[in-house]
Design an enzyme around this catalytic site. Structure first.
Site, mmCIF file in Angstrom:
data_model
loop_
_atom_site.group_PDB
_atom_site.id
_atom_site.type_symbol
_atom_site.label_atom_id
_atom_site.label_comp_id
_atom_site.label_asym_id
_atom_site.label_seq_id
_atom_site.Cartn_x
_atom_site.Cartn_y
_atom_site.Cartn_z
ATOM 1 N N PRO A 1 0.892 -1.285 -0.104
ATOM 2 C CG PRO A 1 -0.906 -1.768 1.495
ATOM 3 C CD PRO A 1 0.306 -2.077 0.972
ATOM 4 C CB CYS A 2 0.738 3.946 -2.428
ATOM 5 S SG CYS A 2 1.316 2.954 -3.751
ATOM 6 N N PRO A 3 -0.515 4.786 0.602
ATOM 7 C CG PRO A 3 -2.863 4.391 0.905
ATOM 8 C CD PRO A 3 -1.595 3.795 0.314
ATOM 9 N N PRO A 4 0.735 4.877 3.312
ATOM 10 C CG PRO A 4 1.088 3.416 4.364
ATOM 11 C CD PRO A 4 0.538 4.019 3.110
ATOM 12 C CG PHE A 5 5.442 5.095 2.329
ATOM 13 C CD1 PHE A 5 6.320 4.895 3.194
ATOM 14 C CD2 PHE A 5 4.939 3.942 1.943
ATOM 15 C CE1 PHE A 5 6.675 4.154 4.015
ATOM 16 C CE2 PHE A 5 5.276 2.615 2.494
ATOM 17 C CZ PHE A 5 6.076 2.764 3.671
#
Length: 438
Positions: free
Chosen positions: A92-96
């Site tokens: 998943p991309c949202p954390p970064f």
């Protein structure tokens, strides 16, 4: 061609899957949490005759090492795939993401560190993990170093690279930050990032045939305007936010300069009965597919399940297939030991620099003061910058402090990320908000 097998985690709707297949990898397993995206992948896989199992659910719902698989609690078992040729995934991309809060380890969706631990358990010959550009920024310098350090301890050479989709035949900017790791030193010596094959043209050339499906009289003028550039990065979004549109305010302005209304996705291309020469069109799902790399030829044909918003999210969150194909081909070449080997020490010297305060803390035998840390980090850090760097570092690592003011000392504590802990906060988040996590 020698058969190479891949296990893909967080597979989405199949952008990376298709690219790796075209790079001559055969899937043993793909794992995806979103049921509609998993159905898209399964349907296309069957159509293409892939020998692939698609497991649906939380990729981290796995048995502990040595524990028996329980179909009610577990989604898959990593122990069934020990020694696989390639472990790949688009965690998943949202954390970064720059568009988000960049919570890193505090985001329940962060699986990058867990995927690194998975490497130690599965012992693949090669690893390929991709994410957004945000992971390459200073905010995550220490996180990246932790990843490289952990992989090194597990016996893997690794390298990061920021690649842009437009450099690999895709009519979209879309920078992606990619990690490649190889277990065998000789394989690593044969790995080279893929050569660029830039897209020739602009958005107008890429989408003209689709935009002119119904002989819209404004199509030619639109093509000239849209050819002023390539597409901004398409933002698929998450289940926590809104429907299908083409991104935040800055992206919408970029789309407007290309003659595209970015406030939503159209059901059909413009037509002469409803739209005149001055109409500013929206993109359709088929157009977004092309911009994401599902181009109009046989190799990249792909059908999407679900309603329009779901299809857009699947496409927008995907790794463009031509980019995955290029990187997958480079990994295959390394595993087959094609080409001339390189000097790993020289390659490591050219690698991205990481967070000096983290490196100094990690190397310390005991607590250090701010002055000692700055000196150990090279001496070129202003005290105010030191506090800023330490603040970023403390988001992803526990920092043990003692004393006050000039006598305060610092020690590096544990990494805060999820690496499989049974008592980690992510489990509560998944239990209470499962249908909103993507």
């Amino acid at each position: 061609m020698s058969e190479l097998r891949v296990v893909e985690i967080c597979a989405g709707a199949g952008g990376q899957s298709l690219g790796l297949h075209l790079a001559k990898f055969e899937h043993s397993l793909a794992v995806e949490i979103d049921e509609t995206a998993a159905k898209t992948l399964s349907t296309n896989g069957r159509r293409l005759g892939w020998d692939m199992r698609v497991a649906v659910g939380d990729v981290a719902a796995v048995p502990e090492p040595g524990e028996q698989f329980d179909g009610e609690r577990h989604v898959w078992n990593p122990d069934d795939y020990v020694g696989i040729d390639l472990l790949a995934g688009g965690v998943p991309c949202p954390p970064f993401s720059i568009a988000g809060k960049q919570l890193g380890t505090s985001d329940e969706r962060d699986l990058f560190a867990w995927a690194v631990e998975l490497v130690g358990r599965m012992k693949p010959r090669a690893v390929m993990l991709e994410n957004v550009r945000g992971l390459s920024m200073p905010r995550f310098a220490a996180y990246r170093q932790w990843v490289k350090d952990r992989l090194s301890k597990l016996g893997y050479w690794s390298d990061w690279k920021l690649l842009e989709a437009r450099d690999y035949g895709v009519p979209q900017l879309r920078p992606r930050f990619i990690l490649v790791a190889l277990h065998d030193e000789e394989d690593a010596r044969h790995f080279n990032w893929p050569k660029k094959t830039p897209y020739a043209g602009g958005v107008g050339d890429a989408l003209y045939d689709l935009m002119n499906t119904h002989r819209w009289p404004g199509a030619d003028a639109w093509r000239r305007k849209a050819n002023q550039g390539i597409a901004p990065t398409i933002v698929g979004g998450s289940k926590k936010h809104g429907g299908a549109d083409l991104g935040p305010t800055r992206a919408k302005r970029a789309w407007a300069e290309l003659g595209v209304d970015a406030m939503g996705i159209a059901n059909d291309a413009p037509n002469p009965k409803e739209h005149g020469l001055d109409h500013i069109p929206k993109l359709t799902i088929d157009m977004v597919k092309v911009l994401q790399g599902w181009l109009d030829d046989g190799d990249y044909a792909w059908n999407f399940e679900g309603r329009k918003t779901s299809q857009y999210r699947q496409i927008g969150n995907a790794f463009p297939p031509p980019v995955a194909r290029a990187v997958g081909g480079a990994i295959r070449a390394a595993l087959m030991r094609d080409g001339s080997p390189k000097d790993l020490a020289e390659a490591e010297a050219e690698a991205m620099q990481h967070e000096p305060i983290y490196v100094a803390l990690k190397a310390a035998d005991g607590p250090l003061s701010a002055k000692q840390l700055i000196k150990a980090a090279g001496g070129n850090i202003h005290p105010s910058e030191f506090e800023q760097r330490l603040g970023l570092l403390s988001r992803d690592f526990h920092i043990k402090t003692d004393g006050e003011d000039e006598d305060r000392t610092y020690m590096l504590g544990a990494f805060k990320g999820f690496v499989g802990q049974g008592d980690h906060d992510r489990h509560l988040a998944f239990a209470t908000a499962r249908n909103r996590i993507s």
